[in-house]
Design a protein around this motif. Structure first.
Motif, short mmCIF file in Angstrom:
data_model
loop_
_atom_site.label_atom_id
_atom_site.label_comp_id
_atom_site.label_asym_id
_atom_site.label_seq_id
_atom_site.Cartn_x
_atom_site.Cartn_y
_atom_site.Cartn_z
N LYS A 75 38.55 5.59 13.94
CA LYS A 75 37.55 4.50 13.94
C LYS A 75 37.50 3.80 15.28
O LYS A 75 36.44 3.41 15.76
CB LYS A 75 37.87 3.49 12.83
CG LYS A 75 37.48 3.98 11.47
CD LYS A 75 37.62 2.88 10.43
CE LYS A 75 37.18 3.47 9.10
NZ LYS A 75 37.05 2.50 8.06
N GLU A 76 38.68 3.62 15.92
CA GLU A 76 38.76 2.93 17.20
C GLU A 76 37.95 3.64 18.29
O GLU A 76 37.63 3.06 19.32
CB GLU A 76 40.21 2.80 17.67
CG GLU A 76 41.13 2.05 16.74
CD GLU A 76 41.68 2.91 15.59
OE1 GLU A 76 42.36 2.33 14.73
OE2 GLU A 76 41.44 4.12 15.55
N MET A 77 37.65 4.91 18.08
CA MET A 77 36.91 5.69 19.06
C MET A 77 35.52 6.06 18.53
O MET A 77 34.91 7.03 18.98
CB MET A 77 37.70 6.94 19.45
CG MET A 77 38.99 6.60 20.15
SD MET A 77 39.88 8.10 20.58
CE MET A 77 41.25 7.41 21.50
N GLY A 78 35.06 5.31 17.52
CA GLY A 78 33.71 5.50 17.01
C GLY A 78 33.56 6.58 15.96
O GLY A 78 32.44 6.99 15.65
N VAL A 136 45.94 5.48 25.37
CA VAL A 136 44.77 6.27 25.73
C VAL A 136 43.81 5.35 26.49
O VAL A 136 43.48 4.26 26.02
CB VAL A 136 44.07 6.85 24.48
CG1 VAL A 136 42.77 7.55 24.85
CG2 VAL A 136 45.00 7.80 23.74
N ASP A 137 43.39 5.79 27.67
CA ASP A 137 42.44 5.04 28.48
C ASP A 137 41.03 5.54 28.18
O ASP A 137 40.81 6.74 28.01
CB ASP A 137 42.75 5.25 29.97
CG ASP A 137 41.73 4.57 30.86
OD1 ASP A 137 41.60 3.33 30.77
OD2 ASP A 137 41.04 5.29 31.62
N VAL A 138 40.11 4.59 28.10
CA VAL A 138 38.70 4.94 27.92
C VAL A 138 37.93 4.34 29.10
O VAL A 138 37.80 3.13 29.22
CB VAL A 138 38.13 4.39 26.60
CG1 VAL A 138 36.68 4.83 26.44
CG2 VAL A 138 38.97 4.83 25.42
N THR A 139 37.49 5.20 30.00
CA THR A 139 36.71 4.77 31.15
C THR A 139 35.46 5.64 31.21
O THR A 139 35.56 6.87 31.19
CB THR A 139 37.52 4.93 32.46
OG1 THR A 139 38.72 4.16 32.35
CG2 THR A 139 36.73 4.45 33.66
N ASN A 140 34.30 4.99 31.26
CA ASN A 140 33.01 5.71 31.30
C ASN A 140 32.88 6.72 30.16
O ASN A 140 32.43 7.84 30.35
CB ASN A 140 32.81 6.41 32.65
CG ASN A 140 32.75 5.43 33.79
OD1 ASN A 140 32.25 4.32 33.64
ND2 ASN A 140 33.28 5.82 34.94
N ASN A 141 33.36 6.30 28.98
CA ASN A 141 33.31 7.12 27.77
C ASN A 141 34.11 8.42 27.90
O ASN A 141 33.85 9.40 27.21
CB ASN A 141 31.86 7.42 27.37
CG ASN A 141 31.73 7.54 25.87
OD1 ASN A 141 32.54 7.00 25.11
ND2 ASN A 141 30.71 8.26 25.43
N ILE A 142 35.09 8.44 28.83
CA ILE A 142 36.01 9.57 28.96
C ILE A 142 37.37 9.10 28.47
O ILE A 142 37.91 8.10 28.96
CB ILE A 142 36.09 10.06 30.42
CG1 ILE A 142 34.72 10.57 30.86
CG2 ILE A 142 37.16 11.14 30.56
CD1 ILE A 142 34.64 10.91 32.33
N PHE A 143 37.92 9.82 27.50
CA PHE A 143 39.20 9.46 26.90
C PHE A 143 40.31 10.26 27.57
O PHE A 143 40.23 11.48 27.65
CB PHE A 143 39.17 9.78 25.39
CG PHE A 143 38.13 8.99 24.64
CD1 PHE A 143 38.48 7.81 24.01
CD2 PHE A 143 36.81 9.42 24.59
CE1 PHE A 143 37.52 7.08 23.32
CE2 PHE A 143 35.85 8.69 23.90
CZ PHE A 143 36.20 7.52 23.27
N THR A 144 41.34 9.54 28.06
CA THR A 144 42.45 10.19 28.74
C THR A 144 43.76 9.67 28.18
O THR A 144 43.99 8.45 28.15
CB THR A 144 42.41 9.90 30.26
OG1 THR A 144 41.14 10.32 30.77
CG2 THR A 144 43.52 10.65 30.98
N TYR A 145 44.61 10.57 27.72
CA TYR A 145 45.95 10.19 27.25
C TYR A 145 46.77 9.86 28.48
O TYR A 145 47.05 10.71 29.30
CB TYR A 145 46.60 11.34 26.46
CG TYR A 145 47.31 10.87 25.23
CD1 TYR A 145 48.49 10.13 25.31
CD2 TYR A 145 46.81 11.15 23.96
CE1 TYR A 145 49.14 9.69 24.17
CE2 TYR A 145 47.45 10.71 22.82
CZ TYR A 145 48.61 9.98 22.93
OH TYR A 145 49.26 9.54 21.80
#
Length: 149
Positions: A34-37, A83-92
């Motif tokens: 849910k946290e990621m839509g 997990v980082d979310v930058t410009n809709n890119i998810f990076t562990y």
């Protein structure tokens, strides 16, 4: 000698659908959290990566402490994945393991220090940690105590 692990997966539609995975004893529903839509049904890749890293670390640490002859009364673990979310890119970005080791009351100071060294060393000895190295920052924050009774 190689060991093969097989995972079977099914997915019911588009991005916000759900699916199922089965691999040996692991059988669960999956979806985007849910946290990621997503719908937040079952588990997700982020939890599974953290679970793989944490269980590998914990089992490795337990084996190292057993081989080291440490008088362990209790061993538990809390692990956190970022997990980082930058410009809709998810990076562990990182995983931090926080093992709690309770040694028996007759443990000596050298046992406490040995447990601390093993808690740090287990990270580099774990197969999953080695697979993540260079891509995900890994750290350990051990808490070592002696039982009062």
């Amino acid at each position: 000698m190689n060991h093969s692990f097989i995972l079977q997966a099914e997915w019911d539609g588009g991005r916000n659908s759900e699916g199922r995975i089965e691999a040996g004893q692991l059988k669960t529903a999956i979806s985007i959290p849910k946290e990621m839509g997503g719908p937040g049904i079952g588990t997700n890749p982020d939890e599974m990566l953290l679970g793989a890293a944490a269980t590998c670390y914990l089992i490795t640490l337990a084996a190292m402490m057993e081989r080291g002859g440490l008088p362990v009364e209790k061993l538990s673990l809390q692990s956190e994945g970022i997990v980082d979310v930058t410009n809709n890119i998810f990076t562990y970005v990182s995983i931090t393991h926080k093992p709690y080791v309770l040694l028996k009351s007759d443990a000596e100071d050298r046992d406490v220090e040995h447990a601390r060294r093993l808690a740090e060393k287990a990270e580099g000895s774990c197969m999953i940690s080695r697979a993540l190295a260079g891509n995900v920052a890994l750290s350990t924050e051990p808490r070592i105590e002696r039982s009062e009774h």
